[in-house]
Scaffold this active site. Structure first.
Site, PDB file in Angstrom:
ATOM      1  N   SER A 659       0.812  -1.212   0.000  1.00 47.71           N
ATOM      2  CA  SER A 659       0.000   0.000   0.000  1.00 47.71           C
ATOM      3  C   SER A 659       0.852   1.271   0.000  1.00 47.71           C
ATOM      4  CB  SER A 659      -0.937   0.017   1.211  1.00 47.71           C
ATOM      5  OG  SER A 659      -0.209   0.105   2.420  1.00 47.71           O
ATOM      6  N   LYS A 702      -5.998   5.120   8.088  1.00 42.27           N
ATOM      7  CA  LYS A 702      -4.847   5.868   7.586  1.00 42.27           C
ATOM      8  C   LYS A 702      -5.150   7.366   7.526  1.00 42.27           C
ATOM      9  CE  LYS A 702      -2.937   2.036   4.895  1.00 42.27           C
ATOM     10  NZ  LYS A 702      -2.665   1.478   3.562  1.00 42.27           N
TER      11      LYS A 702
END
Length: 818
Positions: A659, A702
């Site tokens: 990611s 996040k």
């Protein structure tokens, strides 16, 4: 400078409108009688239950807390209620092979009846047999037999005496036995007188005594046979008396169990054994009768070793069972599954008998259903092998592990195996199921049905209403206050957040139930009669706080500058990446500084994390993809002559996942182009070799992790996060993040390509190739291309220098034509 519009605040969170619900509280909703979102799994469970063929056992797979046990128990209970109750199973003494107890199958409830009947039988013969042997009739018959033996002996002696008198010989009895002596006129002749007799008379008397001695010896030889015949007659008398004493008891039992041939055969064996062992039974009763009264009353309720063999060991009692049994064994050891033989200590030795045979879960579930946790079974030594063996052979064989593995050869009980007919349902994680499929060749033969439980369901107005009904059912079942519409809406929103998708709802029932329970606690603490959205939110906040110590410590380290993260300015080759840390049930995001450095080299993109063995294989794959992207875009027709290094700064533990590959690529492009990257933006996303941005997980955590850092330093209105466009549907952000976006103080951008991401980070267009394949010189791609061309030229120059030096240093005399 390119312009990008952030995602609209309304798209950062999909709320649930309480006004869409046609109720005030969940108390108005009926109980839910279906399983939400598990149609596939329910169909599999039904099929496994109804499929009455060998091997069609069930494995329910899915994460913990999703409701696998609840679904299986619900459907098993429903089906079991329609099934007949299974039979009782008993172990009884085998009189021919005592070490091999016999198994008896009886209709449900008859096993306990037989056990009690045989206990009464043992109690009654304890007194009936001594009474029969103490009767006048028995004494008279026994005395008659004894008189018969006595008379037979006396008659034999009398006949011998008569014969002796005829021959002038008398029988004399001495302390050492019986002898003969010559006589005259009924008096014994002394030795002196005997010598005075004529020799012919002496010879006659001597010969007569020899004949009588032979006759005496013959008589004495007959006495043991007469005594043996006497004992046989006494024994036969005892048998007749015992049979008379127990006949009516056995006949009563035989009539009561006439419909069960196996029991009748057993009763006949009991009667024969009682008759054969009458003397032993009488001796035991007499020994008990000789005890003091207090001690005799203490042992009156217990059977000695003689009477104990007439007991019935009720292994499985289904007298109180309605329908088929559904058994869940939470500690599936080998012995807890297949049963065991226990031992007792007697005089320092361990002894056992058939009454110490104990049932296992397979016995209790026989004729019904057994539910086991797959992980628990696999963790117990030999439990998995024992379970497979029982299912495969369709019988339950009780033996110790030592016997099963041939580790011991001591004599022990070998109970007769019991036929097995049941369905087994294993519950476990998907990983266990696929590992068993791969490594156990018997698994798919024995567990042919998989029930794969869904972790999510589609979200719509209809499923919202169904979910509300589910919440109401949980509340009533748990004795929780009813939830109002706002509370239901907040629970549904949290269910979407749990699965991380605006278009889905989580089916993790444990999390939903826990949330409702905790909200009820806070509602009770506030003295409310119903749960509101505030109570649900308080429960969510309290749970985050309880688990949030490490998250707060990380945020504190960033705030104090221990962990270096910039939230303003711009830096070349430096970008704020985002990662997620999972600790228990809490996942939280945090920014991570990623840096890139470039120099002349041979086309290597070095992942420092991998070089020091801190990077996982997926992360390393992502870095290698970057090299593929650079080569495909900028070095299709010339060598890639750079050496690039990428690193997660201040990373002291493992790094896994791809990611961060978009962030790493942007840092690399910044380092090559010399363009600084905005530090008030963080970025996450995966990228492929063509530069397309791919979705990632944990997007909400996040974004919130970087948002918290920015809040601690002060929101400027320019800060934000870049995410893959494919993750738009996953946005279920916290309320404070959404409110900041609505106020224009924080932004979330969505990109589809690396060009969009680098343009947003640098403020410079990425640049599109022209007809000649070149990029605009002032674009990001143009600057990168120019730098790579420069590196290629340097590489060629370095490659020429050794050749020129070699040519200049050559010997002129060696040149051609010299």
């Amino acid at each position: 400078m390119p312009t990008f519009e952030p995602i609209a605040p309304a798209a950062l969170f999909r709320d649930c409108d309480p006004a869409s619900f046609p109720f005030e509280t969940t108390a108005e909703l009926p109980d839910l009688d279906t399983i939400v979102g598990q149609d596939r799994a329910v169909e599999a469970v039904r099929f496994a239950i109804e499929m009455r063929r060998e091997g069609y056992n069930l494995f329910a797979l899915g994460p913990e807390g999703i409701g696998k046990h609840t679904v299986i128990r619900q459907y098993l209970a429903s089906r079991a209620a329609r099934d007949p109750a299974p039979p009782d199973w008993c172990y009884v003494h085998d009189f021919e092979q005592p070490q091999k107890p016999r198994a008896l199958r009886l209709p449900a409830g008859r096993g306990a009846q037989l056990r009690d009947d045989m206990a009464r039988f043992a109690t009654e013969i304890r007194s009936a047999i001594p009474a029969a042997f103490d009767s006048e009739q028995y004494r008279s018959r026994k005395e008659a037999l004894e008189d018969e033996l006595k008379t037979r002996r006396e008659n034999a002696i009398a006949e011998l005496e008569r014969r002796a008198r005829e021959l002038d010989v008398l029988i004399i009895r001495t302390p050492v036995g019986v002898g003969f002596a010559p006589a005259r006129n009924g008096e014994v002749i002394g030795s002196e007188e005997f010598k005075k007799l004529p020799e012919a008379e002496q010879r006659r008397l001597t010969e007569a005594m020899k004949i009588l001695e032979a006759q005496l010896e013959e008589t004495l030889r007959k006495v043991p046979r007469w005594e043996r015949e006497h004992r046989d007659k006494i024994r036969q008398l005892d048998r007749e008396v015992t049979k008379t004493a127990v006949d009516h008891l056995i006949d009563e039992l035989r009539g009561r169990y006439a419909d069960l041939p196996a029991v009748v055969v057993y009763l006949e064996a009991v009667e024969a054994d009682v008759v054969d062992n009458a003397a032993e039974l009488l001796t035991a009763a007499q020994a008990e009768g000789g005890l003091p009264a207090a001690l005799r009353s203490a042992v009156a309720g217990s059977d000695g070793p003689v009477l104990k063999r007439y007991q019935v060991n009720l292994l499985v009692d289904n007298s109180a069972t309605t329908g088929a049994p559904v058994v869940y064994e939470d500690h599936p050891t080998y012995q807890n599954l297949v049963g065991r033989v226990e031992y007792v200590s007697q005089l320092g030795a361990l002894v056992t008998d058939f009454t110490l045979v104990k049932s296992g879960a397979l016995h209790r579930a026989n004729g019904g259903y057994l539910v086991l946790d797959a992980r628990d079974v696999l963790l117990q030594p030999y439990a998995w092998e024992g379970l497979k063996r029982a299912i495969r052979s369709r019988e339950i064989r009780i033996e110790s592990l030592g016997q099963a593995l041939s580790l011991i050869s001591t004599v022990s009980l070998e109970p007769e195996p019991i036929p097995l007919d049941l369905k087994v349902a294993l519950v476990g994680a998907r990983l266990l199921y696929y590992l068993l499929c791969e490594h156990d060749p018997d698994f798919l033969e024995l567990f042919k049905v998989q029930a794969d439980f869904e972790e999510e369901i589609d979200r719509s107005h209809e499923t919202d209403l169904l979910y509300a009904q589910l919440i109401g059912t949980i509340a009533r079942r748990e004795g929780i206050r009813p939830l109002d519409r706002g509370a239901v809406a907040r629970v549904i929103e949290q269910a979407a957040r749990l699965i991380g998708d605006t278009e889905k709802l989580s089916t993790h029932m444990r999390s939903v139930s826990d949330l409702v329970r905790e909200a009820d606690h806070w509602a009770g603490d506030a003295g409310k009669e119903r749960l509101t959205a505030d109570d649900v939110q308080r429960a969510i906040d309290a749970r985050l706080r309880r688990a949030g110590r490490l998250r707060e410590r990380v945020q504190e380290a960033i705030r104090r500058g221990t962990i270096l993260i910039d939230t303003d300015g711009a830096r070349i080759g430096q970008v704020n990446g985002l990662s997620v840390t999972q600790l228990g049930e809490l996942a939280f995001g945090m920014p991570t500084r990623i840096t890139a450095r470039v120099r002349l080299g041979r086309g290597d993109v070095v992942d420092i994390e991998r070089e020091v063995e801190l990077g996982g294989p997926i992360h390393s794959k992502g870095v290698l993809i970057l090299a593929g992207f650079l080569g495909g875009r900028f070095a299709a027709e010339r060598p890639l002559t750079l050496h690039a290094s990428l690193v997660f700064e201040q990373s002291y533990s493992g790094v896994e996942g791809d990611s961060a590959s978009l962030a790493e690529l942007c840092a690399l492009l910044s380092s090559l182009s010399g363009l600084p990257i905005r530090q008030d933006l963080a970025i996450t996303g995966s990228v492929n070799q063509h530069g397309a941005v791919q979705p990632i997980g944990g997007v909400n955590e996040k974004i919130e992790g970087f948002f918290d850092v920015c809040v601690a330093r002060g929101l400027t209105g320019e800060q934000g996060v870049i995410i893959p466009a494919a993750n738009r549907k996953n946005l279920m952000l916290r309320r404070d993040v959404v409110e900041a976006a609505e106020a224009g103080r924080f932004r979330v951008y969505a990109v589809e390509t690396v060009d969009e991401a680098i343009a947003l980070l640098t403020g410079r267009p990425a640049g599109e190739p022209g007809e000649d394949g070149t990029y605009p010189l002032d674009s990001v791609n143009g600057l990168v291309d120019a730098r790579l061309v420069e590196l290629a030229e340097l590489a060629r120059e370095y490659a020429r220098e050794p050749e020129e030096e070699g040519a200049a240093g050559a010997d002129p005399a060696a040149a051609p034509g010299s």
